[in-house]
Write a protein that holds these residues in place. Structure first.
Motif, PDB file in Angstrom:
ATOM      1  N   ALA A 137       0.821  -1.198   0.000  1.00  0.00           N
ATOM      2  CA  ALA A 137       0.000   0.000   0.000  1.00  0.00           C
ATOM      3  C   ALA A 137       0.862   1.257   0.000  1.00  0.00           C
ATOM      4  CB  ALA A 137      -0.932   0.004   1.211  1.00  0.00           C
ATOM      5  N   ASN A 138       2.112   1.149   0.392  1.00  0.00           N
ATOM      6  CA  ASN A 138       3.003   2.295   0.464  1.00  0.00           C
ATOM      7  C   ASN A 138       3.537   2.638  -0.925  1.00  0.00           C
ATOM      8  OD1 ASN A 138       4.665   4.308   1.304  1.00  0.00           O
ATOM      9  ND2 ASN A 138       6.131   2.992   2.344  1.00  0.00           N
ATOM     10  N   TYR A 185      -1.691   8.846  -4.330  1.00  0.00           N
ATOM     11  CA  TYR A 185      -2.725   9.443  -3.501  1.00  0.00           C
ATOM     12  C   TYR A 185      -3.970   9.742  -4.326  1.00  0.00           C
ATOM     13  CZ  TYR A 185       0.822  10.023   0.096  1.00  0.00           C
ATOM     14  OH  TYR A 185       1.781   9.785   1.035  1.00  0.00           O
ATOM     15  N   VAL A 209      -5.464  10.335   0.065  1.00  0.00           N
ATOM     16  CA  VAL A 209      -5.339   9.029   0.707  1.00  0.00           C
ATOM     17  C   VAL A 209      -4.674   8.014  -0.206  1.00  0.00           C
ATOM     18  CG1 VAL A 209      -7.361   9.375   2.188  1.00  0.00           C
ATOM     19  CG2 VAL A 209      -7.650   8.237  -0.024  1.00  0.00           C
ATOM     20  N   GLU A 210      -3.948   7.107   0.420  1.00  0.00           N
ATOM     21  CA  GLU A 210      -3.504   5.900  -0.249  1.00  0.00           C
ATOM     22  C   GLU A 210      -4.628   4.891  -0.058  1.00  0.00           C
ATOM     23  OE1 GLU A 210       0.753   4.768   0.491  1.00  0.00           O
ATOM     24  OE2 GLU A 210       0.529   6.407   1.932  1.00  0.00           O
ATOM     25  N   ALA A 262      -5.886   1.005   0.470  1.00  0.00           N
ATOM     26  CA  ALA A 262      -5.558  -0.367   0.871  1.00  0.00           C
ATOM     27  C   ALA A 262      -6.798  -1.202   0.557  1.00  0.00           C
ATOM     28  CB  ALA A 262      -5.214  -0.432   2.350  1.00  0.00           C
ATOM     29  N   GLU A 286      -2.543  -5.395   1.457  1.00  0.00           N
ATOM     30  CA  GLU A 286      -2.432  -3.954   1.701  1.00  0.00           C
ATOM     31  C   GLU A 286      -3.057  -3.582   3.033  1.00  0.00           C
ATOM     32  OE1 GLU A 286      -2.572  -2.418  -2.937  1.00  0.00           O
ATOM     33  OE2 GLU A 286      -4.426  -2.581  -1.787  1.00  0.00           O
ATOM     34  N   ARG A 287      -4.217  -4.170   3.344  1.00  0.00           N
ATOM     35  CA  ARG A 287      -4.881  -3.866   4.616  1.00  0.00           C
ATOM     36  C   ARG A 287      -4.061  -4.371   5.799  1.00  0.00           C
ATOM     37  NH1 ARG A 287      -9.569  -5.340   1.447  1.00  0.00           N
ATOM     38  NH2 ARG A 287      -9.510  -7.414   2.396  1.00  0.00           N
ATOM     39  N   GLY A 307      -1.078  -1.860   6.059  1.00  0.00           N
ATOM     40  CA  GLY A 307      -1.560  -0.561   6.511  1.00  0.00           C
ATOM     41  C   GLY A 307      -0.459   0.474   6.634  1.00  0.00           C
ATOM     42  N   LEU A 308      -0.423   1.165   7.757  1.00  0.00           N
ATOM     43  CA  LEU A 308       0.570   2.202   7.994  1.00  0.00           C
ATOM     44  C   LEU A 308       1.696   1.727   8.917  1.00  0.00           C
ATOM     45  CD1 LEU A 308      -1.862   5.239   8.344  1.00  0.00           C
ATOM     46  CD2 LEU A 308      -0.291   4.764   6.454  1.00  0.00           C
ATOM     47  N   THR A 321      -3.293  13.833   4.977  1.00  0.00           N
ATOM     48  CA  THR A 321      -3.122  12.593   4.227  1.00  0.00           C
ATOM     49  C   THR A 321      -3.540  11.444   5.124  1.00  0.00           C
ATOM     50  OG1 THR A 321      -0.827  12.203   4.898  1.00  0.00           O
ATOM     51  CG2 THR A 321      -1.176  13.488   2.878  1.00  0.00           C
ATOM     52  N   MET A 331      -4.838   6.873   4.950  1.00  0.00           N
ATOM     53  CA  MET A 331      -4.994   5.627   4.215  1.00  0.00           C
ATOM     54  C   MET A 331      -6.441   5.179   4.333  1.00  0.00           C
ATOM     55  SD  MET A 331      -2.854   2.058   4.420  1.00  0.00           S
ATOM     56  CE  MET A 331      -1.419   2.791   3.633  1.00  0.00           C
TER      57      MET A 331
END
Length: 151
Positions: free
Chosen positions: A24-25, A29, A43-44, A46, A51-52, A55-56, A66, A68
């Motif tokens: 996801a990184n 955006y 937002v990015e 996921a 990706e979920r 996350g971050l 910004t 996710m």
């Protein structure tokens, strides 16, 4: 026979997930906004399980305005934990019509297991993670609408 109603945004994100990198990184955006409050956010997305799950995690910075956006195929009581998350986050849960159904503010990083699990108060289809303090700063409330990209 019941038919499954899928929002155009969810369909777009599902189709895109096959073609985007698995992390996801990606720093791609998408613009979203809380139009009632004239707040624009980038937002990015996921959208896949991988990706979920990522996350971050391990991020050391999340710039102002910004976040996710986590996209799920079906509404459910969503869970979030802060394992390996280095930032304090606010979490906004949205239903399939993009209205806020639950808010969690200032979730602290979790540096040692076991990490607490936080849940949405109601079923949600989207989860938006934002820098800690965002909810309070912008006085977000349940029922407010989040406008997602129209592509």
């Amino acid at each position: 026979m019941n038919t499954l109603e899928i929002s155009p945004f969810l369909l777009l994100m599902t189709l895109m997930s096959c073609c985007l990198p698995t992390q996801a990184n990606t720093n791609i955006y998408y613009p979203v906004s809380f139009p009632e409050r004239q707040i624009d956010i980038k937002v990015e997305i996921a959208a896949t399980k991988a990706e979920r799950e990522q996350g971050l995690m391990y991020r050391t910075d999340l710039p102002t305005n910004t976040g996710m956006l986590f996209v799920y195929a079906q509404p459910a009581v969503l869970e979030v934990w802060m394992k390996n998350t280095l930032l304090t986050l606010d979490v906004v849960f949205l239903d399939g019509k993009q209205h806020i159904v639950s808010l969690l503010d200032n979730l602290p990083p979790c540096r040692h297991s076991p990490c607490p699990i936080y849940r949405s108060a109601l079923p949600a289809q989207y989860m938006l993670e934002l820098p800690g303090g965002f909810i309070k700063q912008h006085q977000l409330k349940t029922g407010e609408y989040l406008s997602l990209p129209k592509r």
